[in-house]
Design a protein around this motif. Structure first.
Motif, short mmCIF file in Angstrom:
data_model
loop_
_atom_site.label_atom_id
_atom_site.label_comp_id
_atom_site.label_asym_id
_atom_site.label_seq_id
_atom_site.Cartn_x
_atom_site.Cartn_y
_atom_site.Cartn_z
N ALA A 189 0.84 -1.20 0.00
CA ALA A 189 0.00 0.00 0.00
C ALA A 189 0.88 1.24 0.00
O ALA A 189 1.92 1.27 0.67
N SER A 201 -3.47 -1.85 -1.16
CA SER A 201 -4.33 -2.12 -0.01
C SER A 201 -3.48 -2.61 1.15
O SER A 201 -2.51 -3.35 0.95
N THR A 204 -5.40 -6.46 1.74
CA THR A 204 -5.62 -7.46 0.70
C THR A 204 -4.31 -8.09 0.24
O THR A 204 -3.33 -7.38 -0.04
#
Length: 234
Positions: A189, A201, A204
């Motif tokens: 991220a 993310s 994720t």
């Protein structure tokens, strides 16, 4: 001679005879002390307490080969099939550099892959400079500068490297080039100055496939390979 002197002499003779019966006599025909190294060299069972030290003995004559070279059909078993472009490329590299071991290379490349990805995320130019060619370094450095200009930071964490597969090999003049496909899972991220995520993310797990090419001058004393090309299948 008094009685005490006689007693002491008798004790001394007794002790001498006892020791002689236990220890025995040296006749010059005794076997030498047990030599674990000699036993192993003569074909005896190896002693698990003996640790072989690294290095070699100075002026030691070359050892006779312990096995026949692998036939061409088995040379790259587990890596590629005989006659493929990859096999021919590996053959060409080994013909010029007999110390080259593709399996050892793949193991080292896995470590380099993780190190480079994390160094790029952290903006560690010093680590990157030693691992990348000048052209690839300039590209990575430009991306880091762009993040710095926008006051962004990237957080990357590897979950796993599932595969490191050799997919290409060739010899160009003195330069060997090897291409590996890495299949990994990571969390990445990029945050802005306020901490907001602007890319990726933080939760994720992403499946990533990278195709990287490493190169080395096989006539150089420097054993290190450098990243010369990057690509992605994602």
């Amino acid at each position: 001679m008094d009685i005490y002197t006689i007693i002491f002499l008798a004790l001394a003779v007794f002790i001498f005879l006892r020791l002689r019966s236990v220890l025995g006599q040296r006749t010059g025909n005794e076997r030498p002390p047990f030599d674990r190294t000699a036993r192993n060299a003569l074909g005896g069972a190896p002693d698990k307490n003996v640790v072989t030290m690294p290095g070699k003995v100075i002026d030691q004559a070359p050892l006779a080969p312990t096995a026949e070279p692998a036939p061409p059909s088995d040379r790259w078993k587990g890596l590629t099939e005989p006659g493929t472009a990859l096999a021919l490329g590996l053959d060409a590299i080994v013909d010029k550099d007999s110390t080259f071991d593709p399996r050892h290379f793949i193991s080292g490349a896995r470590g380099a892959y993780e190190m480079i990805v994390l160094a790029f995320a952290n903006g560690d130019r010093r680590a990157l400079r030693d691992l990348l060619s000048s052209e690839v370094y300039e590209s990575f450095d430009a991306a880091i500068k762009d993040r710095e200009k926008n006051e962004q930071k990237t957080e990357t964490r590897f979950v796993s490297i599932d595969k490191a597969e050799l997919v290409g090999a060739e010899l160009r003049d003195r330069t060997a080039q090897l291409t590996i496909r890495f299949v990994s899972q990571m969390i990445s991220a990029t945050r802005d100055r306020a901490g907001n995520i602007v890319d990726g993310s933080a939760d994720t797990v992403a499946d990533i496939t990278d195709i990287w090419t490493f190169a080395r001058d096989i006539t150089s004393r420097d054993p290190n390979w450098k990243l010369v090309g990057t690509g992605s299948a994602n």
